[in-house]
Write an enzyme that holds these catalytic residues in place. Structure first.
Site: not given
Ligand code: MV4
Length: 454
Positions: A295, A288, A158, A116, A275, A208, A292, A164
């Site tokens: 769903v 990200e 992260k 990532k 995403e 998202h 693929r 995920g």
């Molecule tokens: C974040 C965020 C807030 N700020 N990054 C969650 C999974 C991973 N793909 C990245 N995620 C997040 N990254 C920053 N800089 C909040 C999340 C996040 C989230 C993102 C998308 C869908 C659901 C989520 C649930 C909790 C946190």
């Protein structure tokens, strides 16, 4: 075009790929574990090969067994579906080394996007907006603190190997950073065997929103609008829709162009999803890339009237992309009907489906591998059916969803249907003004239909 495709997956996505192949005149080979010998993907394919016992590592994740099945059936290509080996660069490489076309991007693109932190740096170089934060990884808590002071608290730590949500920590102030760094690193090392971390500004109330892309090997690419996926629980999506209620045509164009610039930069081939997080000011940031089919691909299909799996197979066979960018034609919503109990923290509820009646009619699509008498095994994910409705407007798609959920009868297992019935009446969902915190922070539990009284 391929003569025979092996599907290295199970459940509804295996069936979805088999159906596309049938329509294209391509023969199909299923693989299955002993837990799936009564599954529809085994019955609906031209050939089926048992590849082992229920655990994934002995069957759907076992590369030698899948390659052997492709060899003995003389398949030309392998479709990985989603999950299992779909984003395993080593598998994609082995497929081509053993003479099978992997229906997906090149191994190099899968590998690049799998890290990532590298993916983020690559997208930044391609001109895609990314969340402010550390370039590359941070090596120790002291460097983490310096980056955090620079971008300003709160920040999020992260895992580079993550995705995920695993190995993530939100940090509110400088005194928390050392603990967050150490625990995230330990978790990432245990989960992925790689403890590398990176840091970015924490986006509050994020949505998202993801962009579907499709590219061929001749340099053509297109974006196929967005999917709104903010209704999630523990990083599992529950409801997806296209278009997003908050994306204007101007913002869609910006996100789509940025996504395509990212794809061109890495010479991406096949179907992919970029995403993004969208903040309350409608700024968007690359998070990200999923290399693929996903769903939730049916909401894009029903909004635009296209067949993404057919196109994915065609471009993997070397054909020129025929899809073109176009504004949404319809509003499509998908709800995931899982064998989980929404009254008990979504606890899995596998077992035998004793009664099943699926909804139908105008503007309704069901993608499901389940039939009456089928036993949902406890070994895999709990997806029972994807219920997709579509209409001219968001409110007509919601009206159809309410009607379809009312027609849906399933007995023997608990499902997320009551949750979705509640959501289709929830004023926050109806307003379109929700973010990824909805499940954790909104009042919804006491609005579920009274148990046993739909
Ligand atoms: C974040 C965020 C807030 N700020 N990054 C969650 C999974 C991973 N793909 C990245 N995620 C997040 N990254 C920053 N800089 C909040 C999340 C996040 C989230 C993102 C998308 C869908 C659901 C989520 C649930 C909790 C946190």
């Amino acid at each position: 075009m391929f003569k025979k495709v092996l599907i290295a997956n199970r459940g509804e996505i295996a069936l979805r790929v088999i159906r596309a192949c049938r329509e294209m005149g391509i023969r199909t080979v299923s693989v299955y574990s002993t837990a799936d010998s009564n599954s529809l993907h085994v019955k609906f394919s031209d050939e089926a090969v048992c590849i082992g016992p229920p655990p994934g590592r002995d069957s759907y994740l076992n590369i030698p067994r899948i390659i052997s099945a492709a060899a003995i059936t003389n398949a030309d290509a392998i479709h990985p579906g989603y999950g299992f080996l779909a984003e395993n660069a080593g598998f994609a490489e082995i497929c081509s080394e053993t003479g099978f076309t992997f229906i997906g991007p090149q191994p190099s693109a899968i590998r690049l996007m799998g890290d990532k932190s590298v993916a983020k740096d690559t997208m930044r170089s391609a001109g895609v907006p990314v969340v402010p934060g550390s370039p590359g990884t941070v090596e120790d808590p002291e460097q983490a603190r310096r980056v955090a002071e620079e971008v300003g608290f709160p920040v999020i730590v992260k895992a580079s190997a993550g995705g995920g949500g695993k190995g993530m920590r939100v940090v509110q102030g400088p005194d928390e950073i050392e603990h967050a760094f150490v625990t995230a690193q330990t978790e990432a090392l245990a989960a992925f065997g790689d403890g590398s971390l990176y840091i970015e500004k924490f986006i509050e109330e994020p949505r998202h929103v993801e962009i579907q892309v499709m590219c061929d090997r001749h340099g053509n690419g297109t974006f196929l609008n967005e999917r709104e996926c903010s209704i999630q629980r523990r990083h599992q999506k529950l409801i997806e829709e296209s278009p997003s209620p908050i994306i204007s045509p101007e913002l869609r164009a910006k996100m789509g162009e940025a996504s395509l610039a990212g794809c061109e930069y890495v010479n991406y081939e096949g179907a992919g999803t970029m995403e993004f997080l969208v903040d309350r000011h409608r700024n968007f940031y690359f998070m990200e890339m999923n290399t693929r089919i996903q769903v939730e691909h049916p909401v894009t299909e029903e909004s635009l009237g296209i067949d993404l799996i057919r196109e994915q197979i065609a471009v993997a066979a070397g054909e020129t992309l025929t899809l073109r960018q176009a504004p949404p034609r319809k509003h499509a919503i998908e709800v995931r009907i899982n064998a989980e109990d929404p009254y008990n923290d979504f606890r899995p509820s596998p077992g035998r489906v004793t009664t099943l009646h699926l909804p139908g009619g105008h503007g309704v699509r069901i993608d499901s591998h389940v039939y009456q008498g089928y036993t949902i095994p406890p070994n895999y994910d709990s997806l029972v059916a994807k219920l997709i409705t579509f209409g001219e407007t968001r409110s007509s798609a919601i009206a159809k969803m309410r009607r379809a959920l009312d027609e849906f009868v399933i007995e023997g297992v608990k499902t997320t249907i009551p949750f979705h019935k509640m959501m289709m009446e929830h004023e926050v969902f109806l307003s379109g003004q929700f973010d990824t915190r909805f499940i954790d922070t909104s009042e919804w539990r006491d609005r579920l239909p009274k148990e046993g009284h739909p």
